[in-house]
Design a protein around this motif. Structure first.
Motif, PDB file in Angstrom:
ATOM      1  N   ARG A   1       1.278   9.141   4.058  1.00  0.00           N
ATOM      2  CA  ARG A   1       1.768   9.819   3.328  1.00  0.00           C
ATOM      3  C   ARG A   1       3.264  10.184   3.383  1.00  0.00           C
ATOM      4  O   ARG A   1       3.886   9.465   4.016  1.00  0.00           O
ATOM      5  CB  ARG A   1       1.267  11.340   3.781  1.00  0.00           C
ATOM      6  N   PRO A   2       3.846  10.725   2.192  1.00  0.00           N
ATOM      7  CA  PRO A   2       5.436  10.936   2.472  1.00  0.00           C
ATOM      8  C   PRO A   2       6.094  11.727   3.682  1.00  0.00           C
ATOM      9  O   PRO A   2       5.326  12.607   4.085  1.00  0.00           O
ATOM     10  CB  PRO A   2       5.626  11.859   1.135  1.00  0.00           C
ATOM     11  N   SER A   3       7.178  11.537   3.767  1.00  0.00           N
ATOM     12  CA  SER A   3       7.816  12.443   4.849  1.00  0.00           C
ATOM     13  C   SER A   3       7.985  13.841   4.529  1.00  0.00           C
ATOM     14  O   SER A   3       7.922  13.844   3.151  1.00  0.00           O
ATOM     15  CB  SER A   3       9.287  11.706   5.377  1.00  0.00           C
ATOM     16  N   ALA A   4       7.837  14.799   5.457  1.00  0.00           N
ATOM     17  CA  ALA A   4       7.777  16.095   4.802  1.00  0.00           C
ATOM     18  C   ALA A   4       8.917  16.506   4.050  1.00  0.00           C
ATOM     19  O   ALA A   4       8.903  17.269   3.157  1.00  0.00           O
ATOM     20  CB  ALA A   4       7.507  16.977   6.138  1.00  0.00           C
ATOM     21  N   ASP A   5       9.999  15.833   4.452  1.00  0.00           N
ATOM     22  CA  ASP A   5      11.310  16.224   3.475  1.00  0.00           C
ATOM     23  C   ASP A   5      11.391  15.960   1.911  1.00  0.00           C
ATOM     24  O   ASP A   5      12.294  16.072   1.268  1.00  0.00           O
ATOM     25  CB  ASP A   5      12.467  16.078   4.406  1.00  0.00           C
TER      26      ASP A   5
ATOM     27  N   PHE B   1       7.135   7.909  -6.319  1.00  0.00           N
ATOM     28  CA  PHE B   1       6.083   7.009  -6.089  1.00  0.00           C
ATOM     29  C   PHE B   1       5.983   6.052  -7.441  1.00  0.00           C
ATOM     30  O   PHE B   1       5.107   4.954  -7.539  1.00  0.00           O
ATOM     31  CB  PHE B   1       4.576   7.646  -5.735  1.00  0.00           C
ATOM     32  N   LEU B   2       6.192   6.515  -8.467  1.00  0.00           N
ATOM     33  CA  LEU B   2       6.459   5.682  -9.642  1.00  0.00           C
ATOM     34  C   LEU B   2       7.192   4.419  -9.392  1.00  0.00           C
ATOM     35  O   LEU B   2       6.818   3.679 -10.211  1.00  0.00           O
ATOM     36  CB  LEU B   2       7.075   6.364 -10.852  1.00  0.00           C
ATOM     37  N   HIS B   3       7.960   4.280  -8.563  1.00  0.00           N
ATOM     38  CA  HIS B   3       8.815   3.179  -8.486  1.00  0.00           C
ATOM     39  C   HIS B   3       7.791   2.091  -7.588  1.00  0.00           C
ATOM     40  O   HIS B   3       8.022   0.770  -7.730  1.00  0.00           O
ATOM     41  CB  HIS B   3       9.968   3.384  -7.439  1.00  0.00           C
TER      42      HIS B   3
ATOM     43  N   PRO C   1      -9.840  19.141 -10.778  1.00  0.00           N
ATOM     44  CA  PRO C   1      -8.363  18.858 -10.689  1.00  0.00           C
ATOM     45  C   PRO C   1      -8.092  17.563 -10.684  1.00  0.00           C
ATOM     46  O   PRO C   1      -8.864  16.774 -10.723  1.00  0.00           O
ATOM     47  CB  PRO C   1      -8.097  19.499  -9.372  1.00  0.00           C
ATOM     48  N   LYS C   2      -6.775  17.190 -11.056  1.00  0.00           N
ATOM     49  CA  LYS C   2      -6.254  16.064 -10.965  1.00  0.00           C
ATOM     50  C   LYS C   2      -5.148  15.943  -9.782  1.00  0.00           C
ATOM     51  O   LYS C   2      -4.427  16.762  -9.454  1.00  0.00           O
ATOM     52  CB  LYS C   2      -5.304  15.973 -12.255  1.00  0.00           C
ATOM     53  N   PHE C   3      -5.450  14.597  -9.035  1.00  0.00           N
ATOM     54  CA  PHE C   3      -4.803  14.495  -7.837  1.00  0.00           C
ATOM     55  C   PHE C   3      -3.293  14.053  -8.111  1.00  0.00           C
ATOM     56  O   PHE C   3      -3.011  13.347  -8.970  1.00  0.00           O
ATOM     57  CB  PHE C   3      -5.658  13.468  -7.129  1.00  0.00           C
ATOM     58  N   ARG C   4      -2.492  14.314  -7.201  1.00  0.00           N
ATOM     59  CA  ARG C   4      -0.936  13.756  -7.122  1.00  0.00           C
ATOM     60  C   ARG C   4      -1.076  12.524  -6.526  1.00  0.00           C
ATOM     61  O   ARG C   4      -1.213  12.229  -5.419  1.00  0.00           O
ATOM     62  CB  ARG C   4      -0.029  14.799  -6.362  1.00  0.00           C
ATOM     63  N   SER C   5      -0.500  11.157  -7.140  1.00  0.00           N
ATOM     64  CA  SER C   5      -0.353   9.992  -6.710  1.00  0.00           C
ATOM     65  C   SER C   5       0.679   9.950  -5.770  1.00  0.00           C
ATOM     66  O   SER C   5       1.727  10.377  -6.059  1.00  0.00           O
ATOM     67  CB  SER C   5      -0.034   9.055  -7.952  1.00  0.00           C
ATOM     68  N   GLY C   6       0.209   9.416  -4.740  1.00  0.00           N
ATOM     69  CA  GLY C   6       1.473   9.098  -3.679  1.00  0.00           C
ATOM     70  C   GLY C   6       1.427  10.159  -2.555  1.00  0.00           C
ATOM     71  O   GLY C   6       2.076   9.982  -1.472  1.00  0.00           O
ATOM     72  N   LEU C   7       0.234  11.184  -2.707  1.00  0.00           N
ATOM     73  CA  LEU C   7       0.253  12.255  -1.853  1.00  0.00           C
ATOM     74  C   LEU C   7      -0.236  11.876  -0.465  1.00  0.00           C
ATOM     75  O   LEU C   7       0.193  12.096   0.387  1.00  0.00           O
ATOM     76  CB  LEU C   7      -0.183  13.429  -2.201  1.00  0.00           C
ATOM     77  N   VAL C   8      -1.406  11.104  -0.799  1.00  0.00           N
ATOM     78  CA  VAL C   8      -2.102  10.453   0.620  1.00  0.00           C
ATOM     79  C   VAL C   8      -2.780   9.182   0.107  1.00  0.00           C
ATOM     80  O   VAL C   8      -3.341   8.884  -1.145  1.00  0.00           O
ATOM     81  CB  VAL C   8      -3.444  11.249   0.935  1.00  0.00           C
ATOM     82  N   VAL C   9      -2.161   8.123   0.779  1.00  0.00           N
ATOM     83  CA  VAL C   9      -2.448   6.504   0.435  1.00  0.00           C
ATOM     84  C   VAL C   9      -3.523   6.016   1.389  1.00  0.00           C
ATOM     85  O   VAL C   9      -3.556   6.178   2.655  1.00  0.00           O
ATOM     86  CB  VAL C   9      -1.263   5.948   0.542  1.00  0.00           C
ATOM     87  N   TYR C  10      -4.472   5.373   0.994  1.00  0.00           N
ATOM     88  CA  TYR C  10      -5.526   4.836   1.689  1.00  0.00           C
ATOM     89  C   TYR C  10      -5.282   3.328   1.713  1.00  0.00           C
ATOM     90  O   TYR C  10      -5.334   2.526   0.733  1.00  0.00           O
ATOM     91  CB  TYR C  10      -7.022   4.999   0.950  1.00  0.00           C
ATOM     92  N   GLU C  11      -5.041   2.855   3.130  1.00  0.00           N
ATOM     93  CA  GLU C  11      -4.544   1.379   3.289  1.00  0.00           C
ATOM     94  C   GLU C  11      -6.098   0.614   3.368  1.00  0.00           C
ATOM     95  O   GLU C  11      -6.944   0.975   4.040  1.00  0.00           O
ATOM     96  CB  GLU C  11      -3.604   1.216   4.164  1.00  0.00           C
TER      97      GLU C  11
ATOM     98  N   LEU D   1       9.558  15.034  -3.873  1.00  0.00           N
ATOM     99  CA  LEU D   1      10.047  14.151  -4.560  1.00  0.00           C
ATOM    100  C   LEU D   1       9.393  12.754  -4.761  1.00  0.00           C
ATOM    101  O   LEU D   1       9.388  12.095  -5.864  1.00  0.00           O
ATOM    102  CB  LEU D   1      11.396  13.651  -4.157  1.00  0.00           C
ATOM    103  N   VAL D   2       8.419  12.535  -3.789  1.00  0.00           N
ATOM    104  CA  VAL D   2       7.735  11.183  -3.810  1.00  0.00           C
ATOM    105  C   VAL D   2       6.448  11.357  -4.955  1.00  0.00           C
ATOM    106  O   VAL D   2       6.374  10.578  -5.757  1.00  0.00           O
ATOM    107  CB  VAL D   2       7.086  11.006  -2.432  1.00  0.00           C
TER     108      VAL D   2
END
Length: 408
Positions: free
Chosen positions: A11-15, A44-46, A397-407, A19-20
């Motif tokens: 997941r993104p760093s809290a700060d 996360f589009l990058h 709902p629609k989920f935010r991409s990059g909020l939680v990533v499953y590896e 933006l992610v």
């Protein structure tokens, strides 16, 4: 019994979380995409769209490898961080008109195969294989399958109480939504959630049929694997009363050779028709349809004697199927609703005036407005192994991409 599995999420760093995270890639037009990629280095589009200016000039496998490399860059730069232990999350999305709350967890591919996790939409094999290849090359998935479950008093109460605790993240987006994420990492809470979901006999896919099918295909290609992550896929589990279902309205480019008067005469065989003139009319009940043609709105009321009472009445009485069986296929000559270029779709989230404008501009000839399906229809179809027509529902709902990533 439904099985949910905690996982070591990334997941993104809290700060940087605001933006992610981003909307799903397909939601952006080319100008928006270019702007976000140019001015927000943390988006996360990058990751999901690296080297966007040249993305169409490289092969699929090279593009997927670029995604994997950019993802690793984000981890190396601590833009994305990995949990040290397997966790669940509680996630809330506040929009202008709705509040959605649910649990982010892994769900079992075996449950999907055994129809414990049920589906109501068909999939396109090429899309399933494309997503499977994407996951194989990148080793991650950033968009969960949206899964609904029958309301549970205990789970609903847990969610309400848990939301009173301090969140991990709380941020707003440019779409004027508020997103809040809580981490569930104590063993007692994890065990409690696992036990309560095991009491639920079936889960239902609301959105993400291609992603779940791709997870199954990837596991099948790795039979005997010791990689436990391949045996699950990330899901956002939400109570069925909390899901919002919109219709997909249809717009068609021509009348397939019919004059306006002949077309209306033909559909009167199945519908009672009222001319609403300039009233922006849309259906208020099941078995009602709106039509916009030649500058006028029409209300179409499906004749009661045509309502099916056969063995598979669940699909035959679905409004989207009725429209296909009575008008789109026999009169307008549309067969493949996914790929025929003569038909397009407008989400029920948009105003009826959007359909009017598209037709008045001349590119389309006729539009049809439907009444949205409800969750009981979707479940009845899934329980009877029946499939909805393409583009029958737009579900939030629609989920935010990059909020939680499953590896993987």
């Amino acid at each position: 019994m439904a099985k949910i599995i905690p996982f070591k999420a990334v997941r993104p760093s809290a700060d940087k979380v605001g933006l992610v995270t981003c909307r799903t890639y397909d939601d952006y037009n080319s100008a928006e995409l270019a702007a976000w990629l140019s001015y927000n280095p943390y988006s996360f589009l990058h990751v999901i769209h690296p080297a966007f200016a040249n993305a169409q000039k490289i092969t699929i496998d090279k593009r997927f490898k670029s995604v994997a490399h950019k993802y690793q860059d984000f981890k190396d730069e601590q833009i994305l961080i990995k949990e040290e232990t397997p966790v669940f999350y509680l996630y809330e999305i506040q929009t202008k008109s709705n509040v959605f709350s649910g649990i982010i967890a892994g769900t079992s591919v075996e449950d999907y195969k055994n129809n414990v996790i049920k589906k109501h939409e068909d999939t396109l094999q090429f899309r399933v294989e494309l997503i499977k290849d994407y996951m194989k090359y990148t080793d991650f998935n950033a968009e969960p399958v949206l899964i609904t479950y029958p309301d549970s008093v205990e789970i609903n109460t847990y969610i309400s109480l848990r939301k009173k605790s301090k969140p991990l993240y709380e941020f707003a987006t440019t779409t004027k939504e508020k997103h809040t994420l809580w981490k569930i990492d104590t063993q007692s809470e994890i065990d409690w959630l696992e036990n309560h979901f095991e009491k639920i006999p079936n889960l239902y896919i609301a959105d993400g049929h291609h992603r779940s099918a791709a997870a199954e295909l990837l596991l099948d290609e790795n039979k005997g694997t010791k990689n436990e992550n391949l045996k699950s896929f990330m899901s956002f589990l939400i109570a069925e009363s909390n899901v919002k279902i919109y219709e997909f309205n249809r717009i068609v480019r021509d009348l397939n050779g019919f004059t306006k008067d002949d077309f209306i005469a033909k559909i009167s065989q199945y519908f009672n028709i009222e001319n609403k003139n300039q009233e922006l009319w849309k259906p208020k009940n099941k078995y009602e349809f709106g039509m916009y043609l030649d500058g006028s709105f029409y209300a179409l009321f499906y004749k009661q004697e045509n309502i099916h009472k056969s063995e598979h009445f669940e699909i035959e009485n679905l409004d989207a199927q009725i429209l296909y069986d009575t008008i789109l296929h026999p009169l307008l000559g549309l067969e493949d609703l996914r790929n025929d270029e003569r038909i397009d779709y407008v989400s029920g989230k948009q105003s009826v005036s959007v359909i009017k404008d598209l037709i008045d501009e001349g590119e389309f000839k006729v539009g049809f407005m439907l009444y949205p399906s409800d969750i009981s229809e979707i479940k009845a179809l899934a329980d009877n192994n029946l499939i909805m027509p393409p583009k029958s529902t737009y579900i939030e709902p629609k989920f935010r991409s990059g909020l939680v990533v499953y590896e993987l």
